[in-house]
Design a protein around this motif. Sequence first.
Motif, PDB file in Angstrom:
ATOM      1  N   VAL A   1       0.855  -1.187   0.000  1.00 18.28           N
ATOM      2  CA  VAL A   1       0.000   0.000   0.000  1.00 18.28           C
ATOM      3  C   VAL A   1       0.891   1.238   0.000  1.00 18.28           C
ATOM      4  O   VAL A   1       1.750   1.388   0.878  1.00 18.28           O
ATOM      5  N   ILE A   2       0.685   2.106  -0.987  1.00 21.83           N
ATOM      6  CA  ILE A   2       1.560   3.268  -1.151  1.00 21.83           C
ATOM      7  C   ILE A   2       0.724   4.530  -1.300  1.00 21.83           C
ATOM      8  O   ILE A   2      -0.106   4.637  -2.204  1.00 21.83           O
TER       9      ILE A   2
ATOM     10  N   LEU B   1      -6.543  -0.139   5.617  1.00 25.80           N
ATOM     11  CA  LEU B   1      -6.262  -1.562   5.795  1.00 25.80           C
ATOM     12  C   LEU B   1      -7.475  -2.290   6.369  1.00 25.80           C
ATOM     13  O   LEU B   1      -7.833  -3.387   5.911  1.00 25.80           O
ATOM     14  N   GLU B   2      -8.122  -1.690   7.356  1.00 22.79           N
ATOM     15  CA  GLU B   2      -9.269  -2.340   7.989  1.00 22.79           C
ATOM     16  C   GLU B   2     -10.435  -2.493   7.026  1.00 22.79           C
ATOM     17  O   GLU B   2     -11.087  -3.534   6.985  1.00 22.79           O
ATOM     18  N   ARG B   3     -10.710  -1.472   6.231  1.00 24.79           N
ATOM     19  CA  ARG B   3     -11.873  -1.533   5.352  1.00 24.79           C
ATOM     20  C   ARG B   3     -11.709  -2.585   4.259  1.00 24.79           C
ATOM     21  O   ARG B   3     -12.691  -3.168   3.795  1.00 24.79           O
TER      22      ARG B   3
ATOM     23  N   LEU C   1      -7.106  -5.989   4.943  1.00 28.75           N
ATOM     24  CA  LEU C   1      -5.677  -6.254   4.807  1.00 28.75           C
ATOM     25  C   LEU C   1      -5.045  -6.383   6.195  1.00 28.75           C
ATOM     26  O   LEU C   1      -5.430  -5.667   7.123  1.00 28.75           O
ATOM     27  N   PRO C   2      -4.082  -7.268   6.354  1.00 27.15           N
ATOM     28  CA  PRO C   2      -3.444  -7.451   7.670  1.00 27.15           C
ATOM     29  C   PRO C   2      -2.769  -6.173   8.165  1.00 27.15           C
ATOM     30  O   PRO C   2      -2.339  -5.338   7.361  1.00 27.15           O
ATOM     31  N   GLU C   3      -2.671  -6.043   9.476  1.00 22.73           N
ATOM     32  CA  GLU C   3      -2.031  -4.866  10.059  1.00 22.73           C
ATOM     33  C   GLU C   3      -0.577  -4.729   9.630  1.00 22.73           C
ATOM     34  O   GLU C   3      -0.051  -3.613   9.553  1.00 22.73           O
ATOM     35  N   ASP C   4       0.086  -5.869   9.359  1.00 17.78           N
ATOM     36  CA  ASP C   4       1.506  -5.813   9.007  1.00 17.78           C
ATOM     37  C   ASP C   4       1.738  -5.706   7.500  1.00 17.78           C
ATOM     38  O   ASP C   4       2.854  -5.926   7.014  1.00 17.78           O
ATOM     39  N   THR C   5       0.704  -5.378   6.728  1.00 18.44           N
ATOM     40  CA  THR C   5       0.876  -5.158   5.291  1.00 18.44           C
ATOM     41  C   THR C   5       1.908  -4.055   5.067  1.00 18.44           C
ATOM     42  O   THR C   5       1.824  -2.984   5.678  1.00 18.44           O
TER      43      THR C   5
END
Length: 671
Positions: free
Chosen positions: A50-51, A426-428, A431-435
């Motif tokens: 994610v950028i 990430l939550e929506r 995606l994992p927190e450590d992405t």
Amino acid sequence: MDRFLGPEGLLSTRLAGYHFRPGQLAMAQAVAQLLDQEEEQPSGQASSLVIEAETGLGKTLAYLIPAVLSGNRVVVSTNTRNLQDQILQREIPLIQEHIAPDFKTLCIKGRQNYLCLYRWRQLQASGQADALSGGEEQTLEEWIGGTVHGDRSELSWVAAGSPLWQKVCCLSHFCLGVNCPEATGCFLNRLRRDAAASRLLIVNHHLLFSDLAVRRTGYGEVLPRYETVIFDEAHHIENVATTFFGFTFSRHQVLDLTGDIERSTLSGISGAGREAILRAVNRLNGAIERFAAAFPLQKGRFLLHELLATQGEIATLRGDLAAALESLSRCVAEQAAPEGPWQQYADRARELLERLELITAEQFDDLPPEEVHHTHWYERSDRNLTLYATPVDVATELQTTLFALVRHCVFTSATLTTGGTFRYFLERLGLPEDTPTLTLASPFDYASRTLLYIPDASFPAPATPEYPLAVHECMENLMVHAGGRTLALFTSLSAMDQAHRYLRERLAYPLLVQGEAPRRVLLQRFNRETNSVLLAVASFWEGVDIPGESLSLVIIDKLPFEVPSDPVIMARTNRIKAMGGNPFNDFQVPRAVLTLRQGVGRLMRTADDRGVIAILDTRLFTKGYGRQFLKSLPPSPVTRELADVEAFFINQRSVPEDCSAEHIDNRHDHL
């Protein structure tokens, strides 16, 4: 990547005017590292990155170059046609000229953008093509003989919504598949073959999620199998996915079906069969009109189960409508033949019946919110009634479709963080927190070329009776200081209309208002008439790219919170609350922050731009959540004095020399 995008790289040495940008190189390296991963994720899910790459960074080249060099089949998905055109007309030719001369790419649109040969031949056989004027039938025939993919955009005289195109475009429920007599020359089949031979496919979010939704049924997909998806304008993903992972039933869908059946019946059926079908069509037309008329006339979006529980007449009419759909499905199925569309008509009627039953099924109020997977609601407009079953959370759908299908996902946009974190995004999407994430700031010099104006503490709050007049007077003063050159963004149509009524008699500048002309025409005039003022809502908060003198002031009337009574918003806030979260802080504030960032981003489009951002909402300083908004905005100096704005425009400098330190502060001093 340094070989291509570094300070001594290929583009720096070969392209006049190209400037090395460290952030662009960092992004390209991160994307290349992800796409080089060979091992599968332990969970069988895609590896993601994610950028957030702010305006001016050159993010399209930063993901396209590693995508082209990866050897994978990559899908690049955007939200807007403008970005697609930029990629196809600027970045891809550059890559083909300097990096990968033999690289093949293809832009794929929704199937309704392509001509269906079978439907065109049927139109001709029915005699309806005779109604075309001025040699249009011959023109179309000549075009069909020479076009590669039958893309409507090649026909400048045919609008996308024209009645003619609606009769001849590709639609999934008309497709006869391998039984189609025109299968050999089918443009969609040719498009699929060419897509299979291309390594890079350019699509929009709607097509990608439509394809993912279709894949759940096991047939009808347009895109070939792909390994990597790069989402640009990724902040739109949740809303688009919500549309395609839900269900709809509308009056227009029913009338489209009955209209198609009636035309085919009158041109292809005779005798008792014709009479039976026409009776079934008339019965269904009457049933849908009575059903729609039973709903309240108030326009808007409303919860459905409350209405069904209290209005017994609607439940009765729903039963009549279901019976009419069932009857029509049986009636046209009796006409089924390989050379005709009758089985497709029967399937469409059956699918509409299933959607109606699913959306209007009994709902159990005693279910806890975390076990409610869809929210059921309806929307009334001037000419239509639409029923919806919308997923409350798209994360589960994404896990079982997108993330399980591909090896790599890249998500990028200029606006993905809220308050400096990716938590909300990430939550929506689940995606994992450590992405892995990467934040790359804009190279633009906001500190010396811009000013952020927020009214002082005496300015009324948005909920007070004094607020509208204060906003209008402030807007007028700001626009006069800027000499026009203003894009004013509003959070509602009513607020825009009120401002228009106030300003139209007081401004000496051309005043443009959304809705008075097509968006494209308004933006062309705004760009051309350098002292004009444009008032707008909704879609103008993003995608407006007006560099230079024409846009020197962006005004936002207030923080763009969504209406909390919207059925989908309500269902999602209830889910968050039931799971122990804070709906306002965890959902409503982040969504408003992202929208605000998009609006603010209209000002600086090139490194040479300069100007003022004005947010006429004192809650940025009076409410605790205002800190999150402020922290998410560009690093512009902040002032709460109109005199500083006047001086900024007089001096044509970012920080006026005659402004005192107590008026212009670094935002972070307030945090």
